[in-house]
Enzyme design. Structure first.
Site, PDB file in Angstrom:
ATOM      1  N   GLU A  98       7.937  28.519 -12.888  1.00 35.11           N
ATOM      2  CA  GLU A  98       7.825  29.230 -14.162  1.00 35.11           C
ATOM      3  C   GLU A  98       8.624  28.568 -15.280  1.00 35.11           C
ATOM      4  O   GLU A  98       8.116  28.368 -16.397  1.00 35.11           O
ATOM      5  CB  GLU A  98       8.296  30.680 -13.975  1.00 35.11           C
ATOM      6  CG  GLU A  98       8.237  31.506 -15.262  1.00 35.11           C
ATOM      7  CD  GLU A  98       8.891  32.861 -15.104  1.00 35.11           C
ATOM      8  OE1 GLU A  98       8.592  33.747 -15.917  1.00 35.11           O
ATOM      9  OE2 GLU A  98       9.723  33.022 -14.177  1.00 35.11           O
ATOM     10  N   VAL A 139      17.417   7.681  -8.506  1.00 37.59           N
ATOM     11  CA  VAL A 139      18.836   7.370  -8.384  1.00 37.59           C
ATOM     12  C   VAL A 139      19.565   7.434  -9.719  1.00 37.59           C
ATOM     13  O   VAL A 139      20.784   7.653  -9.750  1.00 37.59           O
ATOM     14  CB  VAL A 139      19.055   5.973  -7.765  1.00 37.59           C
ATOM     15  CG1 VAL A 139      18.556   5.931  -6.347  1.00 37.59           C
ATOM     16  CG2 VAL A 139      18.407   4.885  -8.602  1.00 37.59           C
ATOM     17  N   SER A 196      13.082  13.234 -11.869  1.00 43.67           N
ATOM     18  CA  SER A 196      13.854  14.071 -10.944  1.00 43.67           C
ATOM     19  C   SER A 196      13.819  13.443  -9.561  1.00 43.67           C
ATOM     20  O   SER A 196      12.775  13.007  -9.084  1.00 43.67           O
ATOM     21  CB  SER A 196      13.260  15.485 -10.899  1.00 43.67           C
ATOM     22  OG  SER A 196      11.938  15.446 -10.414  1.00 43.67           O
ATOM     23  N   ILE A 222       6.798  13.434 -13.944  1.00 40.83           N
ATOM     24  CA  ILE A 222       5.607  12.675 -14.302  1.00 40.83           C
ATOM     25  C   ILE A 222       4.597  13.571 -15.008  1.00 40.83           C
ATOM     26  O   ILE A 222       4.007  13.195 -16.023  1.00 40.83           O
ATOM     27  CB  ILE A 222       4.962  12.038 -13.048  1.00 40.83           C
ATOM     28  CG1 ILE A 222       5.980  11.143 -12.339  1.00 40.83           C
ATOM     29  CG2 ILE A 222       3.715  11.251 -13.435  1.00 40.83           C
ATOM     30  CD1 ILE A 222       6.486  10.006 -13.172  1.00 40.83           C
ATOM     31  N   VAL A 262      10.345   5.853 -11.176  1.00 44.06           N
ATOM     32  CA  VAL A 262      10.338   6.074 -12.622  1.00 44.06           C
ATOM     33  C   VAL A 262      11.752   6.436 -13.062  1.00 44.06           C
ATOM     34  O   VAL A 262      12.371   7.344 -12.510  1.00 44.06           O
ATOM     35  CB  VAL A 262       9.354   7.196 -13.002  1.00 44.06           C
ATOM     36  CG1 VAL A 262       9.408   7.467 -14.497  1.00 44.06           C
ATOM     37  CG2 VAL A 262       7.936   6.816 -12.592  1.00 44.06           C
ATOM     38  N   LEU A 263      12.256   5.683 -14.034  1.00 44.72           N
ATOM     39  CA  LEU A 263      13.627   5.905 -14.501  1.00 44.72           C
ATOM     40  C   LEU A 263      13.816   7.327 -15.011  1.00 44.72           C
ATOM     41  O   LEU A 263      13.004   7.843 -15.783  1.00 44.72           O
ATOM     42  CB  LEU A 263      13.961   4.925 -15.636  1.00 44.72           C
ATOM     43  CG  LEU A 263      14.161   3.462 -15.235  1.00 44.72           C
ATOM     44  CD1 LEU A 263      14.249   2.596 -16.477  1.00 44.72           C
ATOM     45  CD2 LEU A 263      15.415   3.302 -14.394  1.00 44.72           C
ATOM     46  N   ARG A 315      19.216   6.151   4.643  1.00 42.16           N
ATOM     47  CA  ARG A 315      18.856   7.500   5.057  1.00 42.16           C
ATOM     48  C   ARG A 315      17.634   7.453   5.969  1.00 42.16           C
ATOM     49  O   ARG A 315      16.913   6.458   6.026  1.00 42.16           O
ATOM     50  CB  ARG A 315      18.560   8.362   3.824  1.00 42.16           C
ATOM     51  CG  ARG A 315      19.747   8.532   2.898  1.00 42.16           C
ATOM     52  CD  ARG A 315      19.354   9.206   1.609  1.00 42.16           C
ATOM     53  NE  ARG A 315      18.380   8.430   0.858  1.00 42.16           N
ATOM     54  CZ  ARG A 315      17.960   8.741  -0.355  1.00 42.16           C
ATOM     55  NH1 ARG A 315      18.444   9.812  -0.967  1.00 42.16           N
ATOM     56  NH2 ARG A 315      17.072   7.995  -0.980  1.00 42.16           N
ATOM     57  N   ILE A 330      -1.481  24.933  -6.246  1.00 40.73           N
ATOM     58  CA  ILE A 330      -2.660  24.097  -6.021  1.00 40.73           C
ATOM     59  C   ILE A 330      -3.367  24.450  -4.719  1.00 40.73           C
ATOM     60  O   ILE A 330      -4.549  24.134  -4.545  1.00 40.73           O
ATOM     61  CB  ILE A 330      -2.295  22.593  -6.024  1.00 40.73           C
ATOM     62  CG1 ILE A 330      -1.219  22.283  -4.982  1.00 40.73           C
ATOM     63  CG2 ILE A 330      -1.885  22.140  -7.414  1.00 40.73           C
ATOM     64  CD1 ILE A 330      -0.954  20.798  -4.770  1.00 40.73           C
ATOM     65  N   LYS A 341       5.620   4.401  -2.023  1.00 39.52           N
ATOM     66  CA  LYS A 341       6.080   4.806  -0.689  1.00 39.52           C
ATOM     67  C   LYS A 341       4.910   5.115   0.252  1.00 39.52           C
ATOM     68  O   LYS A 341       5.106   5.324   1.452  1.00 39.52           O
ATOM     69  CB  LYS A 341       7.024   5.998  -0.807  1.00 39.52           C
ATOM     70  CG  LYS A 341       8.344   5.630  -1.470  1.00 39.52           C
ATOM     71  CD  LYS A 341       9.234   6.833  -1.659  1.00 39.52           C
ATOM     72  CE  LYS A 341      10.580   6.407  -2.260  1.00 39.52           C
ATOM     73  NZ  LYS A 341      10.454   5.752  -3.572  1.00 39.52           N
TER      74      LYS A 341
END
Length: 616
Positions: free
Chosen positions: A330, A466, A463, A307, A459-460, A547, A354, A421
């Site tokens: 990095e 699915v 990382s 994102i 988001v398709l 899960r 952060i 979520k």
């Protein structure tokens, strides 16, 4: 034998075929005369004179109509048309020459028999030669392909595919004035007609019997979509039509990617899953984009994530004065830095955590940052369940660090990237993101900085989603694993999510939870099936069970309602927040929990801190 013939030079092949064609035409005329006379006739002077023009006419007219340009081992409808024209021309010219001769060399009705015999001999022989070469030359693998689209791009693609000699275009599909006609010797079908002939005609009446006789089932190996001017909605409709054929599909990209309007085979792309999961494109309110980004100093945390990376790309398009990339990884930072070089924007890449409030505060002050997009987070549900304290440290205490740095530096806006979520969470990741939302809401009234949140679903191709997993499983030959046959999720594309986040930030006045319109939820098993269809492979789908912490479906609003904003795809939710004293108390408990590392205590705290956490 066939390999020796195939290895002959082009010139040698042409001479050989020309000799055979001349002999076949001579034999055809002789048989026509014999049939007319009801017996095999001797070659008298008159008959020899009648036969004399045939070699010359055959060679000249066959060459003129391109018979020798045909590839002998690929006999199709186009080859049939060329041979029909060439033989008919030879017969007509030969008949014309005879009419100028003073004597009648042969009976005048011979020409009809001559034409019929020539056609009867040539076509079967060409078909047999074609089948012989294909059967015996195993190195030549020709794919039967169908082109969807009869426009200029479709015509160019036909020529390119024909020249490769690896593909044989057998039909076109379109819904235009070409329907029922032929293009380059290939029939143009409507989508419904093609489906009927591909799967076979159901015999229900006399017309069907006749139709099935002339149109046998079509054998296809691959589809090409050649409509580069099509909208995303049109591409999705075509993709969904082609998907049930269970064959590989390739597509020409958008027309603006072609130079001088010319296409090339290396531009062909494999159809993506986003082409099947159509969502109407983001309505770009340029006034919102400008007010959010134009000539501003912007910082993105987690700039190297899925994102965060796309946010940086979309921000750069809006011409900020400065874009600071803040990233712990990095290599991820290096990748996004390289991607942004094409933009005329000052880019500063900073390696940092952060949770280092002092460093982050100094950067915000030194670079005079006006808006922060906080995208850094641990978001992979199973991994976070196994590493809960790291999630607390990063997602909760890290977000607190971003809030404190923003307040100290007096920046104008700080936008949290949240997730569906976080709504009634059943896993630790969702609960930590919900508490991060509570932090942003609670600290909104403490200073000049406006803290707001943007919440959306999956988001398709990001990382941890699915889609990359399914791709890997398909490439490995399967099976695709799903956790439950009824599980559903919301999906949107990464560019769509990023652009909506930026537009939502322009609407922020502080304390809001902006919810992006995710459209209809998608069953994961349907997503898996569509990806299998795109691959053209036969892959098993295996159900492995939910899960830990996984829900059957996700939600976007806690109370089930939201206010409309000036953007039709962005809703504003006013949700309950914690008082500052409650918030500070829970933050202290989280900090203490990090020292004790007691998982039961942690989960109880997640429940107590009004995140809505309910361990599954």
């Amino acid at each position: 034998m066939s390999s020796k013939l195939l290895n002959l030079s082009r010139k040698s092949k042409t001479i050989l075929v020309a000799i055979i064609d001349v002999l076949l035409m001579l034999v055809s005329l002789y048989l026509a005369i014999s049939l007319r006379e009801n017996s095999f006739v001797p070659l008298t002077h008159n008959y020899l004179l009648a036969l004399l023009p045939i070699p010359f006419l055959t060679f000249i007219l066959f060459k003129f109509f391109g018979v020798y340009r045909l590839i002998t081992r690929y006999f199709d409808e186009n080859s049939l048309i060329v041979i029909f024209k060439a033989i008919s021309s030879v017969v007509i010219v030969w008949l014309s020459l005879l009419t100028f001769y003073q004597e009648q060399l042969v009976p005048r009705s011979v020409w009809i028999i001559f034409w019929f015999i020539a056609m009867t001999i040539f076509i079967p022989i060409r078909i047999m030669i074609s089948k012989y070469f294909v059967r015996n030359n195993h190195s030549v693998i020709v794919k039967n392909v169908v082109i969807y689209g009869v426009g200029e791009a479709g015509k160019q693609l036909f020529s390119l595919l024909k020249n490769t000699k690896k593909y044989k275009v057998i039909a076109f599909i379109d819904d235009s004035n070409f329907i029922g006609s032929s293009l380059f010797g290939c029939r143009v079908y409507t989508p419904e007609q093609f489906k009927k002939y591909y799967f076979g005609i159901r015999i229900t009446n006399l017309f069907n019997v006749i139709d099935s006789f002339f149109h046998k089932k079509i054998k296809v190996d691959q589809f090409f979509i050649a409509i580069p001017s099509a909208t995303q909605e049109e591409i999705t409709n075509i993709s969904q039509y082609l998907a049930p054929f269970n064959l590989p599909i390739k597509i020409l990209p958008k027309v603006e990617k072609f130079i001088d309007g010319k296409i090339s085979l290396d531009k062909l792309q494999t159809l993506s899953i986003s082409d099947l999961l159509y969502r109407k494109g983001v309505i770009s309110h340029q006034d919102l984009l400008n007010s959010a980004i134009f000539q501003k100093n912007v910082l993105v945390t987690g700039a190297g994530g899925s994102i965060g990376r796309q946010l940086c790309l979309e921000i750069a398009k809006q011409k900020p004065k400065l874009l600071v990339l803040f990233e712990l990884n990095e290599f991820a930072l290096y990748q996004i830095q390289q991607q942004l070089k094409e933009f005329d924007v000052e880019i500063i890449a900073i390696l940092g955590d952060i949770r280092n409030t002092i460093k982050l505060t100094n950067i915000l002050k030194k670079r005079d940052i006006e808006i922060v997009f906080h995208a850094a987070a641990y978001k992979h549900v199973p991994l976070v369940e196994e590493n809960p304290f790291e999630a607390i440290d990063n997602n909760i205490l890290g977000s607190l660090s971003v809030v404190n740095a923003s307040l100290t530096a007096n920046i104008k806006k700080c936008i949290l990237i949240s997730t569906d979520k976080a709504v009634r969470p059943t896993n630790i990741m969702g609960a930590t993101k919900r508490f991060a939302e509570l932090i942003f809401q609670g600290f909104n009234a403490l200073g000049k900085t406006k803290f707001s949140m943007v919440r959306f679903g999956n988001v398709l191709d990001s990382s941890g989603s699915v889609v990359p997993l399914f791709k890997q499983q398909i490439e490995a030959g399967g099976p695709i694993t799903i956790t439950h046959k009824d599980i559903t999720r919301y999906f949107m594309t990464i560019p769509e999510a990023a652009e909506l986040v930026i537009q939502a930030s322009a609407l922020a006045i502080g304390g809001e939870v902006f919810v992006l319109d995710m459209g209809e939820s998608v069953k994961i098993i349907d997503l898996a099936k569509k990806m299998i269809l795109l691959s053209g492979k036969d892959i098993e789908i295996k159900e492995i069970g939910l899960r830990e912490g996984e829900k059957l479906y996700e939600e976007l609003l806690i109370d089930g309602s939201g206010e409309k904003t000036q953007h039709p795809k962005i809703t504003k939710a006013k949700e309950k927040s914690l008082s500052m004293s409650e918030l500070e108390n829970f933050i202290k408990q989280y900090q203490e929990c990090m020292k004790d590392r007691n998982i039961k205590q942690l989960k109880q705290l997640l429940i107590n801190s009004q995140t809505g956490y309910n361990e599954r």
